[in-house]
Scaffold this active site. Structure first.
Site, short mmCIF file in Angstrom:
data_model
loop_
_atom_site.label_atom_id
_atom_site.label_comp_id
_atom_site.label_asym_id
_atom_site.label_seq_id
_atom_site.Cartn_x
_atom_site.Cartn_y
_atom_site.Cartn_z
N CYS A 2 23.76 -1.21 58.00
CA CYS A 2 24.45 -1.50 59.15
C CYS A 2 25.85 -0.91 59.13
CB CYS A 2 24.64 -2.92 59.57
SG CYS A 2 22.90 -3.93 59.11
N ARG A 27 24.15 4.53 61.52
CA ARG A 27 23.67 3.55 60.82
C ARG A 27 22.87 2.38 61.08
NH1 ARG A 27 27.25 3.81 56.53
NH2 ARG A 27 26.53 1.72 55.84
N TRP A 74 21.01 -2.59 61.48
CA TRP A 74 19.90 -2.08 61.25
C TRP A 74 19.20 -2.91 60.63
CZ3 TRP A 74 17.39 -0.39 56.35
CH2 TRP A 74 16.30 0.40 56.54
N GLY A 101 24.83 -5.43 54.59
CA GLY A 101 24.26 -5.47 53.23
C GLY A 101 23.01 -6.55 52.97
N GLU A 482 5.20 18.25 47.34
CA GLU A 482 6.21 17.78 48.27
C GLU A 482 7.16 18.97 48.30
OE1 GLU A 482 6.87 15.71 50.42
OE2 GLU A 482 9.16 15.37 50.45
N LYS A 486 8.63 20.55 51.75
CA LYS A 486 10.00 20.70 51.93
C LYS A 486 10.52 22.06 52.53
CE LYS A 486 10.93 17.46 52.65
NZ LYS A 486 10.26 15.98 52.38
N GLU A 489 9.01 23.15 55.83
CA GLU A 489 9.72 22.65 57.22
C GLU A 489 11.02 23.13 57.44
OE1 GLU A 489 9.68 18.29 55.19
OE2 GLU A 489 9.53 18.23 57.43
N HIS A 505 -7.93 29.98 39.47
CA HIS A 505 -9.10 29.81 40.31
C HIS A 505 -8.86 30.33 41.58
CE1 HIS A 505 -11.44 27.38 37.17
NE2 HIS A 505 -10.20 26.80 37.15
N LYS A 604 11.25 13.44 64.16
CA LYS A 604 11.45 12.39 63.18
C LYS A 604 10.30 11.70 62.96
CE LYS A 604 13.43 10.79 59.46
NZ LYS A 604 13.03 11.60 58.23
#
Ligand code: F6R
Length: 609
Positions: A2, A27, A74, A101, A482, A486, A489, A505, A604
């Site tokens: 937050c 945040r 958040w 927190g 992954e 990355k 994209e 192969h 997103k």
């Protein structure tokens, strides 16, 4: 995650708080609120939704005053709602708190406070702080906050104001960011510097377990023992835009660097170093449910799917339950075998991905219990699942997922450990080894991120290559996929991830001087095999970048570039191996001059099927 702000000085406070919150909105934006000391009363105004909702409430109803605190939320404990929005008050409305927190021991504290007669109006962990300060207050707010903080476990950056002390904000920090801005006859507190950058560039970066006593005339810092602390004033040179990204050029880079903290936050309260306990609040599965499981079906898309691949490796290895893995968009079209003893393990950063949601609903319709791993409280996935384990990564702004991925891996490690204990499939010795290794992961991530000049050099050398092949084995097959995702994209370079044993192969035909191979070759069961696969590429004059364990010198003879990462258990190595792969993609994209945080054609949160 937050955002908090506070101001005391001579100006009208409400616009300053709202402006500060606007700069901290990255945040979190589940709700926002302000508390303003006005005519010896504290006026609290808060609203669910983005800051703009609060602003529209304040247009006709803005409290006047020169001291106040504000918050953008958040959600972690309690859904996004007006009641759960900060600021939170004590029983009398005389003491008001904002907090960023997680107070881990809030439940026993709340039970005790209720027994003492306190009335709670929210589901948040934060509200206990207001009531604890109320109990401790005897005319000295700083002392009351100090003694309260000593009772809190977990993480916090908090700010407290009190009707009886109209020129005072008391702030404190442990593990959550807190900065103090020093002005001329006015002072500020915030989670992050941009909140007050238009007014001052003079800053105290507050350390853990420190109290800041902030008045219009000056700021005093004290330890939790009450001793004065002296600190150098830091003069920031960033502009407001840079500062929102913590001085980083892009959110992606900032989020890569946030991973040690995000991993720590995700582990906090779940893995105890002292008692060896693994606690998974929210799991939604009884021991009986776990013992009855015949299968786990994992459902996810994109990067979250790669996390699921590692999860399959972990769960099958430790828990000995068969795991099926599905890209969410495929699950519902293949008539999967799912019954009441199947667990659907759904992974989604946003919790809103349409394919993942559809896959999850299909699994549920067929009788599976659903456990979700997500980063967003109150998201559709979180609401519809039987159990939810959150990744406490904080909002991920860059489209390319980084900290969400590694924290998903952290949760999957904890789930695997927990299930294997309940099912009795792990030895005491193995359990201790894994716990020790997990415990060090955030520190190792910190260590790696403190120095990675070699990756920038590597990106410089390879950024004009036509393609990248990523190869790995075991859990690091997912790392290969992954890494390739990355670079595709954000750098828009064709890349493929392969099981290293599959190279011969087919894909090895593509090796030529314009193709770079990234070999994930950290120590583990298949290390020697990966070296052989690297030999095969080298024999065809391919360029190799190796991701290798810290003390591996042998690998230098096979690779053109070596990036060393700290060594850990093979099962956990994808967490640390993700870091160089993310950085390599980031710097290659940067050398190619791309827009990094919002790559073309992507969004997103993908809420269409
Ligand atoms: C890649 C990326 C995407 C997401 C995917 C799923 O960097 O971010 O592949 O991982 O769209 O998103 P969530 O996890 O929100 O369901």
């Amino acid at each position: 995650m937050c955002g908090i702000v506070g101001y005391t000085g001579g100006r009208e406070v409400c616009p300053i708080l709202v402006d500060g919150l606007r700069r901290l909105e990255y945040r979190g934006y589940d709700s926002a609120g302000v508390a303003i000391l006005s005519d010896e009363r504290i006026e609290v105004c808060k609203a669910t939704g983005k800051l703009s909702v609060l602003e529209s409430v304040l247009i006709d109803n803005s409290p006047n005053g020169v001291l106040g605190i504000g918050h953008t939320r958040w959600a972690t404990h309690g859904r996004p709602s007006d009641e759960n929005a900060h600021p939170h008050s004590d029983c009398t409305g005389s003491i008001v708190v904002v907090h960023n927190g997680i107070i881990e021991n809030y439940l026993p504290l709340k039970t005790q406070l209720i027994a003492n007669g306190h009335k709670f109006v929210s589901e948040t962990d934060t509200e206990v702080i207001a009531h604890l300060v109320e109990e401790a207050y005897q005319g000295d707010l700083a002392e009351a906050v100090r003694s309260t903080v000593l009772r809190l476990e977990g993480s916090f950056a908090l700010a407290v104001i009190c009707r009886e002390q109209p020129d005072l904000i008391v702030a404190a920090r442990r593990h959550s960011p807190l900065v103090v801005g020093l002005g001329e006859n006015e002072n500020f507190i915030a989670s992050d510097v941009p909140a007050f950058l238009p007014y001052t560039k003079k800053v105290y970066f507050i350390d853990d377990d420190t109290l800041a006593i902030v008045k219009k005339s000056g700021v005093e810092l004290r330890s939790l023992d009450g001793d004065p602390i002296s600190k150098d004033v830091f003069e920031v040179t960033w502009n407001a835009d840079m500062a929102e990204r913590g001085g980083y050029e892009h959110f992606m880079l900032k989020e890569i660097h946030e991973q040690p903290t995000a991993l720590r936050e995700t582990m906090r309260g779940r893995l105890s170093s002292e008692t060896a306990d693994v606690t998974l609040e929210g799991l939604g599965l009884s021991h009986e449910d776990i013992l009855k499981l015949n299968k786990i079906v994992m459902i996810a898309c994109g990067t979250a799917y790669h996390a699921a691949m590692v999860g399959k490796y972990m769960i099958e290895g430790l828990v000995r339950i068969p795991v099926e893995l599905d890209v969410a968009s495929e699950l519902r079209y293949r008539d999967p075998i799912i019954d009441n003893n199947t667990l659907a393990l759904v992974i989604s950063q946003s919790g809103e991905t349409a394919d993942t949601l559809a896959g999850m609903r299909e699994a549920k319709r067929r009788g599976a219990k659903v456990l979700a791993i997500t980063n967003v409280v109150g998201s559709s996935v979180a609401r519809e699942a039987d159990g939810v384990l959150y990744t406490y990564a904080g909002p991920e702004i860059a489209v390319a997922s980084t900290k969400a991925y590694t924290t998903q891996l952290m949760v999957l490690s904890l789930v695997s450990l927990y299930l294997s204990r309940v099912r009795g499939t792990i030895s005491t010795e193995r359990d201790a080894q894994l716990r020790r290794a997990l415990w060090y992961i955030p520190e190792q991530a910190d260590l790696f991120l403190s120095e990675y000049q070699d990756i920038i050099g590597c990106a410089d050398r390879y950024h004009n290559f036509a393609g990248f092949l990523y190869m790995g084995r075991g859990p690091n097959l997912a790392s290969a996929l992954e890494g390739a995702l990355k670079i595709k994209e954000i750098a828009y370079i064709h890349a493929e991830g392969y099981a290293a044993g599959e190279m011969k192969h087919g894909p090895i035909a593509m090796i030529d001087p314009s193709m770079a191979t990234v070999a994930i070759a950290t120590k583990g069961r298949t290390y020697e095999k990966v070296l052989s696969n690297m030999q095969e590429v080298k024999a065809r004059l391919g360029e190799i970048i190796a991701i290798a364990s810290t003390h591996d010198t042998e690998i230098h003879s096979l690779a053109d570039k070596v990036i060393h990462v700290p060594e850990t258990e093979e099962m956990l190595s994808p967490i640390l191996n993700a870091l160089p792969l993310q950085l390599l993609a980031y710097y290659v994209a940067k050398f190619r001059g791309h827009e990094i945080d919002q790559p073309r054609n992507l969004a997103k949160s993908v809420t269409v099927e």
